[in-house]
Motif scaffolding. Structure first.
Motif, PDB file in Angstrom:
ATOM      1  N   MET A   1       0.822  -1.204   0.000  1.00 27.02           N
ATOM      2  CA  MET A   1       0.000   0.000   0.000  1.00 27.02           C
ATOM      3  C   MET A   1       0.862   1.261   0.000  1.00 27.02           C
ATOM      4  SD  MET A   1      -3.172  -0.863  -0.217  1.00 27.02           S
ATOM      5  CE  MET A   1      -2.512  -2.105  -1.350  1.00 27.02           C
ATOM      6  N   ARG A   2       1.939   1.230   0.745  1.00 20.50           N
ATOM      7  CA  ARG A   2       2.823   2.400   0.767  1.00 20.50           C
ATOM      8  C   ARG A   2       3.485   2.615  -0.592  1.00 20.50           C
ATOM      9  NH1 ARG A   2       4.668   4.699   5.593  1.00 20.50           N
ATOM     10  NH2 ARG A   2       3.719   3.835   7.478  1.00 20.50           N
TER      11      ARG A   2
ATOM     12  N   GLU B   1       2.283   1.870  -3.394  1.00 23.68           N
ATOM     13  CA  GLU B   1       1.270   2.294  -4.359  1.00 23.68           C
ATOM     14  C   GLU B   1       0.821   3.734  -4.139  1.00 23.68           C
ATOM     15  OE1 GLU B   1      -3.267   1.026  -5.758  1.00 23.68           O
ATOM     16  OE2 GLU B   1      -2.054  -0.352  -4.563  1.00 23.68           O
ATOM     17  N   THR B   2       0.688   4.140  -2.873  1.00 24.25           N
ATOM     18  CA  THR B   2       0.117   5.453  -2.585  1.00 24.25           C
ATOM     19  C   THR B   2       1.153   6.532  -2.268  1.00 24.25           C
ATOM     20  OG1 THR B   2      -0.153   4.880  -0.238  1.00 24.25           O
ATOM     21  CG2 THR B   2      -1.990   4.393  -1.718  1.00 24.25           C
ATOM     22  N   GLU B   3       2.377   6.118  -1.869  1.00 24.54           N
ATOM     23  CA  GLU B   3       3.372   7.100  -1.469  1.00 24.54           C
ATOM     24  C   GLU B   3       4.644   7.019  -2.301  1.00 24.54           C
ATOM     25  OE1 GLU B   3       4.056   6.918   2.756  1.00 24.54           O
ATOM     26  OE2 GLU B   3       2.032   6.183   3.155  1.00 24.54           O
ATOM     27  N   SER B   4       4.537   6.537  -3.522  1.00 24.47           N
ATOM     28  CA  SER B   4       5.723   6.289  -4.329  1.00 24.47           C
ATOM     29  C   SER B   4       6.456   7.562  -4.743  1.00 24.47           C
ATOM     30  CB  SER B   4       5.343   5.490  -5.583  1.00 24.47           C
ATOM     31  OG  SER B   4       4.369   6.199  -6.342  1.00 24.47           O
TER      32      SER B   4
END
Length: 228
Positions: A175-176, A178-181
């Motif tokens: 998730m990280r 994907e959302t904080e790349s």
């Protein structure tokens, strides 16, 4: 099969089995018990110190270590392992959240102290953060400790519980990524990717080890039936 019993007789406890009776000095016994409680709580303190402390290192190693120890999965892993290494379910449910709470308080106090020493605003690391995450530590710590204790069940029965932390680590880092790349540095992104692949490898190893043990015991039972 030997059955261990602790009998409080007089001033010293007695460890009794089917074959032997061992008299343990009371001081040694209670000292060992106290140490068994102090170690997981001390590790909770260390967990809270590690995240803020590595920020002082600077460079790639400090950033990578910080990305590991500030992730939610590593705190969940701590609570899980506290339960896994306790025989008592009650102790697992009590010590896991207590250790997490100690880690939370240590984390925020250390962050505030470092910010003050650096001349920065430390208001963001005050009592509100401690209260919020302290409540969450008790809310999630108790079930995680219990699940860790249940993971001691051998074979397929405990496999799901043993897979919990690898699944949590894989999900969180995915998730990280994907959302904080776009925000974190390449070191942080690389650390998350490494953790994700490591979680998959650990899960595969756990499944393989469990299935191998199940197959071996099945063959032994089959051989015993054939001989009978």
């Amino acid at each position: 099969m030997a059955i261990d019993r602790l009998i409080a007789g007089g001033e010293v406890p007695v460890l009794a089995t089917e074959r032997t009776i061992t008299v343990l000095p009371a001081q040694n016994y209670w000292g060992a018990r106290a140490l068994s409680f102090a170690v997981p709580l001390g590790l909770g303190l260390l967990l809270g110190l590690t995240g803020p402390a590595v920020e002082l290192w600077g460079g790639r190693p400090g950033v990578a270590v910080g990305a590991v120890f500030t992730g939610g999965w590593s705190w969940a892993c701590y609570a899980f392992l506290v339960g896994y290494f306790r025989r008592s379910k009650i102790e697992s449910v009590v010590l896991a959240p207590l250790g997490l709470a100690i880690g939370v308080v240590t984390y925020y106090l250390t962050k505030a102290s470092l910010a003050s020493l650096g001349g920065l605003d430390s208001s963001g690391f005050g009592s509100s953060g401690i209260a919020l995450w302290g409540v969450l530590a008790f809310f999630f710590g108790a079930p995680l400790g219990l699940l860790g204790n249940l993971a001691q069940v051998p074979g397929v029965g405990g496999l799901f519980f043993r897979l919990l932390i690898p699944l949590v680590a894989f999900y969180e880092t995915s998730m990280r990524l994907e959302t904080e790349s776009r925000g974190p540095s390449q070191v942080v992104l690389g650390t998350w990717t490494t953790v994700r692949f490591t979680a998959v490898a650990v899960a595969v190893a756990l499944v393989g080890h469990t299935l191998r043990g199940w197959w071996r015991s099945r063959r032994i039972r089959s051989a015993g039936v054939g001989v009978g």
